[in-house]
Design a protein around this motif. Structure first.
Motif, PDB file in Angstrom:
ATOM      1  N   GLY A   1       0.814  -1.212   0.000  1.00  0.00           N
ATOM      2  CA  GLY A   1       0.000   0.000   0.000  1.00  0.00           C
ATOM      3  C   GLY A   1       0.845   1.258   0.000  1.00  0.00           C
ATOM      4  O   GLY A   1       0.547   2.222  -0.707  1.00  0.00           O
ATOM      5  N   ILE A   2       1.919   1.264   0.790  1.00  0.00           N
ATOM      6  CA  ILE A   2       2.808   2.422   0.844  1.00  0.00           C
ATOM      7  C   ILE A   2       3.523   2.585  -0.494  1.00  0.00           C
ATOM      8  O   ILE A   2       3.682   3.692  -1.001  1.00  0.00           O
ATOM      9  CB  ILE A   2       3.832   2.294   1.989  1.00  0.00           C
ATOM     10  N   ILE A   3       3.950   1.472  -1.059  1.00  0.00           N
ATOM     11  CA  ILE A   3       4.649   1.521  -2.339  1.00  0.00           C
ATOM     12  C   ILE A   3       3.759   2.144  -3.396  1.00  0.00           C
ATOM     13  O   ILE A   3       4.171   3.057  -4.118  1.00  0.00           O
ATOM     14  CB  ILE A   3       5.110   0.112  -2.774  1.00  0.00           C
ATOM     15  N   TRP A   4       2.525   1.671  -3.516  1.00  0.00           N
ATOM     16  CA  TRP A   4       1.631   2.199  -4.560  1.00  0.00           C
ATOM     17  C   TRP A   4       1.204   3.628  -4.268  1.00  0.00           C
ATOM     18  O   TRP A   4       1.000   4.422  -5.182  1.00  0.00           O
ATOM     19  CB  TRP A   4       0.432   1.291  -4.777  1.00  0.00           C
ATOM     20  N   GLU A   5       1.099   4.003  -2.978  1.00  0.00           N
ATOM     21  CA  GLU A   5       0.780   5.392  -2.627  1.00  0.00           C
ATOM     22  C   GLU A   5       1.883   6.324  -3.121  1.00  0.00           C
ATOM     23  O   GLU A   5       1.621   7.363  -3.723  1.00  0.00           O
ATOM     24  CB  GLU A   5       0.618   5.510  -1.117  1.00  0.00           C
ATOM     25  N   LEU A   6       3.130   5.949  -2.868  1.00  0.00           N
ATOM     26  CA  LEU A   6       4.255   6.747  -3.335  1.00  0.00           C
ATOM     27  C   LEU A   6       4.308   6.723  -4.860  1.00  0.00           C
ATOM     28  O   LEU A   6       4.549   7.735  -5.507  1.00  0.00           O
ATOM     29  CB  LEU A   6       5.563   6.224  -2.751  1.00  0.00           C
ATOM     30  N   PHE A   7       4.054   5.564  -5.426  1.00  0.00           N
ATOM     31  CA  PHE A   7       4.085   5.396  -6.872  1.00  0.00           C
ATOM     32  C   PHE A   7       3.080   6.330  -7.550  1.00  0.00           C
ATOM     33  O   PHE A   7       3.354   6.904  -8.603  1.00  0.00           O
ATOM     34  CB  PHE A   7       3.755   3.938  -7.203  1.00  0.00           C
TER      35      PHE A   7
ATOM     36  N   ILE B   1       8.091  -8.732  -6.620  1.00  0.00           N
ATOM     37  CA  ILE B   1       8.933  -9.808  -6.097  1.00  0.00           C
ATOM     38  C   ILE B   1       9.606 -10.610  -7.211  1.00  0.00           C
ATOM     39  O   ILE B   1      10.655 -11.201  -7.015  1.00  0.00           O
ATOM     40  CB  ILE B   1       8.119 -10.726  -5.158  1.00  0.00           C
ATOM     41  N   GLY B   2       9.034 -10.584  -8.413  1.00  0.00           N
ATOM     42  CA  GLY B   2       9.624 -11.280  -9.552  1.00  0.00           C
ATOM     43  C   GLY B   2      10.659 -10.450 -10.299  1.00  0.00           C
ATOM     44  O   GLY B   2      11.230 -10.906 -11.286  1.00  0.00           O
ATOM     45  N   GLY B   3      10.891  -9.204  -9.844  1.00  0.00           N
ATOM     46  CA  GLY B   3      11.890  -8.354 -10.474  1.00  0.00           C
ATOM     47  C   GLY B   3      11.356  -7.482 -11.598  1.00  0.00           C
ATOM     48  O   GLY B   3      12.118  -6.741 -12.215  1.00  0.00           O
ATOM     49  N   GLN B   4      10.064  -7.525 -11.867  1.00  0.00           N
ATOM     50  CA  GLN B   4       9.476  -6.660 -12.892  1.00  0.00           C
ATOM     51  C   GLN B   4       9.417  -5.232 -12.361  1.00  0.00           C
ATOM     52  O   GLN B   4       9.034  -5.005 -11.217  1.00  0.00           O
ATOM     53  CB  GLN B   4       8.057  -7.127 -13.264  1.00  0.00           C
ATOM     54  N   MET B   5       9.790  -4.280 -13.208  1.00  0.00           N
ATOM     55  CA  MET B   5       9.797  -2.870 -12.809  1.00  0.00           C
ATOM     56  C   MET B   5       8.623  -2.158 -13.468  1.00  0.00           C
ATOM     57  O   MET B   5       8.382  -2.325 -14.665  1.00  0.00           O
ATOM     58  CB  MET B   5      11.111  -2.216 -13.221  1.00  0.00           C
ATOM     59  N   TYR B   6       7.922  -1.361 -12.670  1.00  0.00           N
ATOM     60  CA  TYR B   6       6.762  -0.627 -13.162  1.00  0.00           C
ATOM     61  C   TYR B   6       6.985   0.864 -12.958  1.00  0.00           C
ATOM     62  O   TYR B   6       7.546   1.300 -11.964  1.00  0.00           O
ATOM     63  CB  TYR B   6       5.498  -1.060 -12.413  1.00  0.00           C
ATOM     64  N   GLY B   7       6.521   1.638 -13.914  1.00  0.00           N
ATOM     65  CA  GLY B   7       6.590   3.082 -13.825  1.00  0.00           C
ATOM     66  C   GLY B   7       5.287   3.668 -14.306  1.00  0.00           C
ATOM     67  O   GLY B   7       4.308   2.951 -14.525  1.00  0.00           O
ATOM     68  N   LYS B   8       5.290   4.973 -14.497  1.00  0.00           N
ATOM     69  CA  LYS B   8       4.092   5.665 -14.962  1.00  0.00           C
ATOM     70  C   LYS B   8       4.410   6.413 -16.232  1.00  0.00           C
ATOM     71  O   LYS B   8       5.412   7.125 -16.307  1.00  0.00           O
ATOM     72  CB  LYS B   8       3.631   6.650 -13.901  1.00  0.00           C
ATOM     73  N   LYS B   9       3.585   6.225 -17.234  1.00  0.00           N
ATOM     74  CA  LYS B   9       3.674   7.004 -18.467  1.00  0.00           C
ATOM     75  C   LYS B   9       2.257   7.401 -18.858  1.00  0.00           C
ATOM     76  O   LYS B   9       1.363   6.563 -18.902  1.00  0.00           O
ATOM     77  CB  LYS B   9       4.324   6.175 -19.585  1.00  0.00           C
ATOM     78  N   ASN B  10       2.084   8.687 -19.100  1.00  0.00           N
ATOM     79  CA  ASN B  10       0.768   9.221 -19.458  1.00  0.00           C
ATOM     80  C   ASN B  10      -0.293   8.827 -18.433  1.00  0.00           C
ATOM     81  O   ASN B  10      -1.423   8.521 -18.782  1.00  0.00           O
ATOM     82  CB  ASN B  10       0.354   8.752 -20.859  1.00  0.00           C
ATOM     83  N   GLY B  11       0.090   8.808 -17.163  1.00  0.00           N
ATOM     84  CA  GLY B  11      -0.853   8.514 -16.092  1.00  0.00           C
ATOM     85  C   GLY B  11      -1.171   7.046 -15.899  1.00  0.00           C
ATOM     86  O   GLY B  11      -1.972   6.698 -15.043  1.00  0.00           O
ATOM     87  N   LEU B  12      -0.555   6.171 -16.688  1.00  0.00           N
ATOM     88  CA  LEU B  12      -0.841   4.738 -16.586  1.00  0.00           C
ATOM     89  C   LEU B  12       0.379   3.982 -16.063  1.00  0.00           C
ATOM     90  O   LEU B  12       1.522   4.348 -16.353  1.00  0.00           O
ATOM     91  CB  LEU B  12      -1.216   4.178 -17.961  1.00  0.00           C
TER      92      LEU B  12
END
Length: 180
Positions: A139-145, A157-168
């Protein structure tokens, strides 16, 4: 948590002795008595008393040059004011000091850490610098995200990295991360 673990081990018939060695806390900047008290309270709900973290006690961390950089970051983020412990935290980070921050939920630790990542970009004159934070709660991670002010990625946990582009939320590659 430590206290609960101790009780679990004792229930299994394992004798556990808990103590704090003075040498292990000398670089943290607290007394052996304070460390022992923290250790004994581990796993217990304790109201945070942020007044013990004051400029009076941590004046040695103040740096006028860092103050200018911090003010610039806050202005960029449109953050009018910080709590005193956040100011001290940022001065310590800005002075390239290690910081171990413990404060109550919702007190502003995560916000201060995000601000610190942008401050370090200015301190090291590295506009695409990356700061790695380990957060235990999704929850904290996604809040900051989802905070639009501080560029953030999440790693599962599988090492996949997620970011934000155009709000998604999107999947990122290593080059995306290292480019800031």
């Amino acid at each position: 948590l430590l206290q609960e673990t101790k009780m679990d081990l004792e229930e299994d018939g394992i004798d556990v002795e808990m103590s704090v060695h003075p040498d292990s806390i000398s670089s943290v900047g607290i007394s052996a008595e304070e460390a022992a008290g923290n250790y004994e309270m581990a796993g217990s709900r304790v109201e945070a008393d942020l007044s013990v973290i004051s400029w009076e006690k941590f004046r040695h961390l103040y740096n006028p040059e860092r103050e200018k950089l911090i003010d610039g970051v806050l202005k960029d983020l449109k953050i009018p004011r910080l709590y005193e412990f956040q100011e001290i935290f940022l001065h310590a980070i800005g002075n390239k000091r290690d910081v171990f921050a413990v404060a109550g939920t919702g007190s502003g630790k995560t916000e201060a850490t995000g601000i610190a990542s942008l401050l370090l970009r200015k301190v090291f004159d590295e506009p695409t610098g990356v700061t790695v934070m380990f957060l235990p709660l999704t929850g904290i991670i996604w809040e900051l995200f989802d905070n639009d002010k501080i560029p953030t990625i999440a790693v599962d946990i599988g090492g996949q990295m997620y970011g934000k582009k155009n709000g998604l939320r999107v999947l990122l590659c290593e080059d995306d991360v290292l480019s800031g």
